[in-house]
Design a protein around this motif. Sequence first.
Motif, PDB file in Angstrom:
ATOM      1  N   MET A   1       0.783  -1.023   0.063  1.00 29.09           N
ATOM      2  CA  MET A   1       0.204   0.004   0.047  1.00 29.09           C
ATOM      3  C   MET A   1       0.948   1.249  -0.131  1.00 29.09           C
ATOM      4  N   HIS A   2       1.965   1.328   0.791  1.00 30.13           N
ATOM      5  CA  HIS A   2       2.749   2.366   0.937  1.00 30.13           C
ATOM      6  C   HIS A   2       3.179   2.592  -0.343  1.00 30.13           C
ATOM      7  N   ALA A   3       3.638   1.719  -1.156  1.00 28.14           N
ATOM      8  CA  ALA A   3       4.180   1.970  -2.766  1.00 28.14           C
ATOM      9  C   ALA A   3       3.342   2.557  -3.582  1.00 28.14           C
ATOM     10  N   GLN A   4       2.170   2.700  -3.455  1.00 26.70           N
ATOM     11  CA  GLN A   4       1.061   3.734  -4.203  1.00 26.70           C
ATOM     12  C   GLN A   4       0.512   4.744  -3.675  1.00 26.70           C
ATOM     13  N   GLY A   5       0.810   5.879  -4.143  1.00 30.81           N
ATOM     14  CA  GLY A   5       0.236   7.046  -3.750  1.00 30.81           C
ATOM     15  C   GLY A   5       0.893   8.001  -2.649  1.00 30.81           C
ATOM     16  N   GLY A   6       2.043   7.904  -2.366  1.00 31.98           N
ATOM     17  CA  GLY A   6       2.884   8.605  -1.512  1.00 31.98           C
ATOM     18  C   GLY A   6       2.447   8.439  -0.151  1.00 31.98           C
ATOM     19  N   MET A   7       2.511   7.134   0.313  1.00 32.89           N
ATOM     20  CA  MET A   7       2.639   6.989   1.788  1.00 32.89           C
ATOM     21  C   MET A   7       3.905   6.323   2.318  1.00 32.89           C
ATOM     22  N   PRO A   8       4.276   6.251   3.492  1.00 33.29           N
ATOM     23  CA  PRO A   8       3.535   6.986   4.551  1.00 33.29           C
ATOM     24  C   PRO A   8       3.517   8.491   4.623  1.00 33.29           C
ATOM     25  N   ILE A   9       2.950   9.175   5.007  1.00 29.69           N
ATOM     26  CA  ILE A   9       2.874  10.677   5.293  1.00 29.69           C
ATOM     27  C   ILE A   9       3.937  10.837   6.411  1.00 29.69           C
ATOM     28  N   PRO A  10       4.590  12.029   6.662  1.00 32.18           N
ATOM     29  CA  PRO A  10       5.787  12.186   7.630  1.00 32.18           C
ATOM     30  C   PRO A  10       4.975  12.154   8.990  1.00 32.18           C
ATOM     31  N   GLY A  11       6.127  11.731   9.657  1.00 30.58           N
ATOM     32  CA  GLY A  11       5.761  11.765  11.255  1.00 30.58           C
ATOM     33  C   GLY A  11       4.998  10.111  11.817  1.00 30.58           C
ATOM     34  N   ILE A  12       5.172   9.298  10.890  1.00 31.76           N
ATOM     35  CA  ILE A  12       4.582   7.934  11.094  1.00 31.76           C
ATOM     36  C   ILE A  12       5.832   6.953  10.988  1.00 31.76           C
ATOM     37  N   HIS A  13       6.176   6.141  12.043  1.00 34.66           N
ATOM     38  CA  HIS A  13       7.197   5.488  12.214  1.00 34.66           C
ATOM     39  C   HIS A  13       6.805   4.034  12.461  1.00 34.66           C
ATOM     40  N   HIS A  14       7.505   2.648  11.831  1.00 35.47           N
ATOM     41  CA  HIS A  14       7.011   1.383  11.995  1.00 35.47           C
ATOM     42  C   HIS A  14       8.219   0.638  12.770  1.00 35.47           C
ATOM     43  N   ILE A  15       7.737  -0.126  13.599  1.00 34.67           N
ATOM     44  CA  ILE A  15       8.608  -1.310  14.218  1.00 34.67           C
ATOM     45  C   ILE A  15       8.379  -2.637  13.726  1.00 34.67           C
ATOM     46  N   ASP A  16       9.034  -3.442  13.865  1.00 37.73           N
ATOM     47  CA  ASP A  16       8.630  -4.853  13.510  1.00 37.73           C
ATOM     48  C   ASP A  16       7.471  -5.834  14.353  1.00 37.73           C
ATOM     49  N   GLN A  17       6.860  -6.335  13.415  1.00 40.11           N
ATOM     50  CA  GLN A  17       5.646  -7.020  14.031  1.00 40.11           C
ATOM     51  C   GLN A  17       5.951  -8.607  15.153  1.00 40.11           C
ATOM     52  N   PRO A  18       5.256  -8.711  15.890  1.00 44.20           N
ATOM     53  CA  PRO A  18       5.441 -10.060  16.855  1.00 44.20           C
ATOM     54  C   PRO A  18       4.992 -11.371  16.021  1.00 44.20           C
ATOM     55  N   ASN A  19       5.531 -11.596  14.978  1.00 47.50           N
ATOM     56  CA  ASN A  19       5.223 -12.717  14.179  1.00 47.50           C
ATOM     57  C   ASN A  19       6.418 -13.880  14.233  1.00 47.50           C
ATOM     58  N   TRP A  20       6.061 -14.652  15.358  1.00 45.68           N
ATOM     59  CA  TRP A  20       7.185 -15.496  15.696  1.00 45.68           C
ATOM     60  C   TRP A  20       7.498 -16.425  14.638  1.00 45.68           C
ATOM     61  N   TRP A  21       6.336 -16.942  14.041  1.00 40.08           N
ATOM     62  CA  TRP A  21       6.585 -18.062  12.987  1.00 40.08           C
ATOM     63  C   TRP A  21       7.367 -17.691  11.784  1.00 40.08           C
ATOM     64  N   ALA A  22       7.065 -16.647  11.267  1.00 34.62           N
ATOM     65  CA  ALA A  22       7.799 -16.043  10.030  1.00 34.62           C
ATOM     66  C   ALA A  22       9.292 -15.283  10.690  1.00 34.62           C
ATOM     67  N   GLU A  23       9.297 -14.727  11.564  1.00 32.77           N
ATOM     68  CA  GLU A  23      10.359 -13.880  11.950  1.00 32.77           C
ATOM     69  C   GLU A  23      11.224 -14.024  13.324  1.00 32.77           C
ATOM     70  N   GLY A  24      10.716 -15.174  13.964  1.00 31.21           N
ATOM     71  CA  GLY A  24      11.251 -15.575  15.428  1.00 31.21           C
ATOM     72  C   GLY A  24      12.765 -16.311  15.160  1.00 31.21           C
ATOM     73  N   GLY A  25      13.053 -16.482  14.056  1.00 30.90           N
ATOM     74  CA  GLY A  25      14.352 -17.510  14.138  1.00 30.90           C
ATOM     75  C   GLY A  25      14.463 -18.435  14.856  1.00 30.90           C
ATOM     76  N   ASP A  26      15.768 -18.489  15.818  1.00 33.84           N
ATOM     77  CA  ASP A  26      16.092 -19.374  16.760  1.00 33.84           C
ATOM     78  C   ASP A  26      15.668 -18.957  18.204  1.00 33.84           C
ATOM     79  N   MET A  27      15.109 -17.823  18.236  1.00 36.21           N
ATOM     80  CA  MET A  27      14.611 -17.470  19.472  1.00 36.21           C
ATOM     81  C   MET A  27      13.343 -18.301  20.022  1.00 36.21           C
ATOM     82  N   THR A  28      13.084 -18.224  21.321  1.00 37.51           N
ATOM     83  CA  THR A  28      11.642 -18.736  21.689  1.00 37.51           C
ATOM     84  C   THR A  28      10.765 -17.587  21.621  1.00 37.51           C
TER      85      THR A  28
END
Length: 466
Positions: A172-199
Amino acid sequence: MAHRTNLPPTAELQALDAAHHMHPFTHGAGLAEKGARIITSGEGCWLTDSEGHRLLDAMAGLWCVNIGYGRQELVEAAAAQMSELPFYNTFFQTSHVPAIKLAERLASLTPEGLDHVFFASSGSEANDTNLRMVRTYWEMKGEPKRQNVISRWNAYHGSSVGSGSLGGMKGMHAQGGMPIPGIHHIDQPNWWAEGGDMTPEDFGLERARQLEAKIKELGPETVAAFIAEPVQGAGGVIVPPDSYWPEVQRIVDKYGILLIADEVICGFGRTGNWFGSETMGIRPDIMTIAKGLSSGYQPIGGSVVSNEIARVIGGGEFNHGYTYSGHPVACAVALENLRILDEEGIVDRVRDDTGPYLQERFAALTDHPMVGEAKIKGMMGSLALTPDKAARASFAADAGTVGLLCRERCFANDLIMRHVGDRMIVSPPLVISRPEIDTLVERAWKSLDEAMAEAETQGLMKAAAA
Ligand SMILES: *Cc1c(COP(=O)(O)O)cnc(C)c1O
């Protein structure tokens, strides 16, 4: 195949649809080639299409038809309100009975201290309200530097420019000039896809602590709010590890940052309590509501805000509002929907009876060779499809290739499930019965079998290089 004789009218409708109707989140070429599925009626958890198929709707429309289709009480509430007063606005010191009653009802249902409602007609509009409201709140409080809002990648908060910027959907961000300024993103708590070797627990803490790191990076005195769905919906029903939310709550409390819980899906019984914030044990300052508020029978949303925010905002004029903020017909229908959810004990049933039953049946789907994990809270759940469970591998194909295969097999088996990438989603009407849950799970299993056979034929059951 039922009702082949209906084919010409369906084909005609599909041609007209493809010719003139621009669909949200739909590939134009695919639509022209295959035609849309045309839904004609609904009853309970079941839909009928223009070909006469009866489909089990395991998505409650778009996560919203919580009380199921075909409730005449809502029809009557709408008709009565339309005769009495079809429209009046709530600008410039006017009001009307349905908006007053609904605001009062919401104040009594929502957690303590959240007693004020600003109405909108959708979740997107409500999140736009929230963005402006939190920034205005800090300005009015004499901390005008607090303009930054932190959100998460793969969050969904709506599709307008403001709410789409708050969301973390890169496509969505790739279309139409998003995100607007002042908004910042951190990573999601998706353990299955991104949790690697961590519990999962360590991973949940790591992801929560990204919030603290981001606050420090931006400077705590510049941060207005953190926004998140208690359980991410459109991102693939990502249920966070148990360690995640308590740590997030600790961090927002420590820095005095407002917490916006986007309850658009989680609200109104979906997770087995009235609000996902209760299920996840968090104390938001603002809750975004929409979808299940009216069970989708009318477009309505809103922001339920803390007494403190209402006091500060009410100290001046908030130059914001929608023509249809607190639309009387939508409010009347929402009130009737809330009455039914309450009086029929639907939320309690999700928590104590059908929710646990769905959870048990859903968990058993992990016995399927292509299902890695099954995550569910109340009645929102997802399955991670994988070619190799032990490695939590993704497929050696574009994300969503196998998910789409599976969704198509579900459709062919008269079951509506959605795919988000290679996760399969369920979010059925909250009135789904035990026998209907059995049907859902049986059809899902069959569809998984067929999708896996197809994936094997196409050579897709291979793990992507790690
Ligand atoms: C659907 C959704 C929205 C947007 O609501 P609309 O009514 O489509 O504008 C916002 N937040 C969440 C969590 C949603 O699921």
